[in-house]
Design a protein around this motif. Structure first.
Motif, PDB file in Angstrom:
ATOM      1  N   LYS A  86      11.708  -0.462   4.674  1.00  0.00           N
ATOM      2  CA  LYS A  86      12.753  -0.538   3.692  1.00  0.00           C
ATOM      3  C   LYS A  86      12.612  -1.256   2.904  1.00  0.00           C
ATOM      4  O   LYS A  86      13.429  -1.765   1.739  1.00  0.00           O
ATOM      5  N   THR A  87      12.462  -2.987   3.306  1.00  0.00           N
ATOM      6  CA  THR A  87      13.023  -3.716   2.413  1.00  0.00           C
ATOM      7  C   THR A  87      11.997  -3.985   1.318  1.00  0.00           C
ATOM      8  O   THR A  87      12.190  -4.226  -0.036  1.00  0.00           O
ATOM      9  N   THR A  88      10.669  -4.133   1.678  1.00  0.00           N
ATOM     10  CA  THR A  88       9.665  -4.083   0.887  1.00  0.00           C
ATOM     11  C   THR A  88       9.542  -2.477  -0.905  1.00  0.00           C
ATOM     12  O   THR A  88       9.561  -3.023  -1.084  1.00  0.00           O
ATOM     13  N   PHE A 142       0.332  -0.801   0.130  1.00  0.00           N
ATOM     14  CA  PHE A 142      -0.783  -0.303   0.153  1.00  0.00           C
ATOM     15  C   PHE A 142       0.749   1.772   0.053  1.00  0.00           C
ATOM     16  O   PHE A 142       1.872   1.011   0.688  1.00  0.00           O
ATOM     17  N   LYS A 192       0.246  -3.893  10.821  1.00  0.00           N
ATOM     18  CA  LYS A 192       0.395  -5.828  10.126  1.00  0.00           C
ATOM     19  C   LYS A 192       0.034  -6.499  11.160  1.00  0.00           C
ATOM     20  O   LYS A 192      -0.751  -7.238  11.433  1.00  0.00           O
ATOM     21  N   GLY A 195      11.030  -1.518  10.422  1.00  0.00           N
ATOM     22  CA  GLY A 195       9.541  -2.178  10.312  1.00  0.00           C
ATOM     23  C   GLY A 195       8.693  -0.976   9.975  1.00  0.00           C
ATOM     24  O   GLY A 195       7.670  -1.168   8.718  1.00  0.00           O
TER      25      GLY A 195
HETATM   26  N1  ADP Z   1       3.421  -0.337   2.199  1.00  0.00           N
HETATM   27  C1  ADP Z   1       3.152  -1.495   2.576  1.00  0.00           C
HETATM   28  N2  ADP Z   1       2.051  -1.578   2.527  1.00  0.00           N
HETATM   29  C2  ADP Z   1       1.914  -3.489   2.728  1.00  0.00           C
HETATM   30  N3  ADP Z   1       2.456  -3.952   3.749  1.00  0.00           N
HETATM   31  C3  ADP Z   1       4.633  -3.623   3.784  1.00  0.00           C
HETATM   32  C4  ADP Z   1       4.454  -2.491   3.718  1.00  0.00           C
HETATM   33  N4  ADP Z   1       5.039  -1.864   3.724  1.00  0.00           N
HETATM   34  C5  ADP Z   1       5.965  -2.639   5.008  1.00  0.00           C
HETATM   35  N5  ADP Z   1       5.305  -3.618   4.619  1.00  0.00           N
HETATM   36  C6  ADP Z   1       5.234  -5.000   5.890  1.00  0.00           C
HETATM   37  O1  ADP Z   1       5.730  -4.888   6.835  1.00  0.00           O
HETATM   38  C7  ADP Z   1       6.779  -5.000   7.176  1.00  0.00           C
HETATM   39  C8  ADP Z   1       7.743  -4.529   7.600  1.00  0.00           C
HETATM   40  O2  ADP Z   1       8.778  -4.090   6.078  1.00  0.00           O
HETATM   41  P1  ADP Z   1       9.731  -3.886   5.618  1.00  0.00           P
HETATM   42  O3  ADP Z   1       9.565  -3.849   4.482  1.00  0.00           O
HETATM   43  O4  ADP Z   1       9.937  -5.629   5.866  1.00  0.00           O
HETATM   44  O5  ADP Z   1      10.608  -3.084   7.051  1.00  0.00           O
HETATM   45  P2  ADP Z   1      12.165  -2.733   7.302  1.00  0.00           P
HETATM   46  O6  ADP Z   1      12.417  -3.243   6.120  1.00  0.00           O
HETATM   47  O7  ADP Z   1      12.017  -1.349   7.442  1.00  0.00           O
HETATM   48  O8  ADP Z   1      11.671  -3.403   9.125  1.00  0.00           O
HETATM   49  C9  ADP Z   1       6.940  -6.335   6.086  1.00  0.00           C
HETATM   50  O9  ADP Z   1       5.889  -8.172   6.620  1.00  0.00           O
HETATM   51  C10 ADP Z   1       6.233  -5.943   5.357  1.00  0.00           C
HETATM   52  O10 ADP Z   1       5.936  -7.095   4.059  1.00  0.00           O
END
Ligand code: ADP
Ligand code: MG
Length: 336
Positions: free
Chosen positions: A137-139, A99, A305, A134
């Motif tokens: 960033k990875t996303t 999203f 989430k 959380g």
């Molecule tokens: N824009 C988004 N829409 C839906 N889910 C998201 C979004 N951004 C992150 N998430 C979910 O939130 C969780 C944390 O995201 P992640 O990218 O792993 O964060 P980070 O790498 O910053 O720790 C993951 O399970 C990811 O799937």
């Protein structure tokens, strides 16, 4: 005991597998206890008929409590488990919807497609995405990595999950294996450097280093051959919580500080998790409480989430209010 499960902090940070299994067992007992309490409150008859069930639940709780002692659960302990047993990431999206983040994706893709190199001797430009855990960033890195223009632009792309176990040899081996399917061990750094230079030579490559924690300059020095092996336009995309990491990567100017998720995206993510059957219209009394809970999450996708999933089986206003009013929100703030 119920408060333990209702803790957003716990839900967000528990990464230890054994602890998670224990918590889910405990949760089952807790649901039984809650159901029984509910029956008590609506049943006007003497509650003797429930005696056996009460005994059974008490026994299960005692067992769970005993088992739980081995985790040494105190506040400090829980919070510091944050970096244990991190879940490996990959470049693939696993059947999930993202999203928001449209603008951020465009910005990262633009940086990746630019022909810029850093000022230092034609090194691959490093783009660190920085922000708290959380946040997404990875996303975001996955979104950019899978963009079709990005796919067309680079000769070679590789995703390396780094985590707090920074191991330069493993990183090099992953790069070599991805490109040449070579599984050799390469016992010394020297042989790895030679091979990595060989496979990356004359390539425009994109290497993602996901979840980098090391702030040790020596670690970064050992990674340098990855930066200098390719042709102009090669990029390193890094995700990290700490800005120091970005500075060590020699790229203070291209640091991308990720902001919190937009309000609309937060709400959509929460609704998707808390009402997966699309039945939110059937619960108008829960929605305002849900909005208040989401606003307390500060745009952190992981928290939204986790809380959405936690609330999914709960359909009473009281249960949602308990989460909203939990003291653990304050704890979270003071602990950042
Ligand atoms: N824009 C988004 N829409 C839906 N889910 C998201 C979004 N951004 C992150 N998430 C979910 O939130 C969780 C944390 O995201 P992640 O990218 O792993 O964060 P980070 O790498 O910053 O720790 C993951 O399970 C990811 O799937
Ligand atoms: Mg991450």
């Amino acid at each position: 005991m119920a408060d333990l499960f209702l803790s957003p902090v716990l839900v967000v940070i528990v990464d230890n597998r054994a602890l998670r299994i224990w918590l889910s067992k405990l949760k089952e007992v807790d649901y039984e206890a809650e159901t029984l309490l509910l029956l008590f409150s609506v049943d006007s008859l003497p509650n003797v008929k429930y005696a056996d069930k009460v005994k059974e639940i008490l026994h299960a709780l005692e067992m769970a409590a005993d088992e739980g002692l081995r985790f040494n659960l105190n506040k400090g302990n829980i919070v510091h488990r944050e970096s244990d047993g991190r879940l490996e990431t990959s470049s693939f999206f696993l059947d999930r919807e993202v999203f928001g983040r449209e603008r951020e994706k465009v910005e990262i893709v633009k940086l990746l497609l630019s022909s810029e190199t850093t000022t230092i001797g034609g090194e691959a430009q490093c783009i660190p995405i920085v922000g708290m855990g959380g946040l997404g960033k990875t996303t975001l890195a996955q979104l950019a990595y899978n963009d079709h223009e990005v796919r067309r632009h680079f000769d070679f792309q590789v995703w390396v999950f780094v985590s707090d176990q920074f191991d330069v040899k493993n990183i090099m081996r992953t790069v070599i294996h991805s490109l040449s399917k070579d599984n050799s061990h390469y016992p010394t750094l020297d042989t790895l450097y030679l091979e990595v230079r060989g496979v990356l030579q004359n390539k425009r490559y994109l290497i993602v280093l996901d979840d980098v924690w090391t702030e040790n300059p020596d670690d970064w020095d050992k990674l340098r051959p990855l930066f200098t092996a390719g042709i102009d336009g090669s990029k390193m995309l890094i995700t990290a919580r700490s800005k120091k990491v970005a500075l060590l990567a020699n790229s203070p100017n291209s640091m991308y500080c990720l902001k919190e998720l937009s309000k609309d995206a937060c709400w959509s993510l929460f609704v998707q998790r808390a009402f997966p059957q699309g039945d939110k219209e059937n619960h108008p009394d829960l929605l305002p409480i849900g909005e208040q809970i989401v606003s307390k999450c500060g745009g952190v996708a992981l928290a939204i989430k986790a809380l959405g999933s936690l609330l999914k089986p709960k359909r009473s206003v009281r249960e949602w209010e308990i989460i909203r009013d939990s003291e653990l929100w304050n704890l979270d703030e003071s602990e950042n």
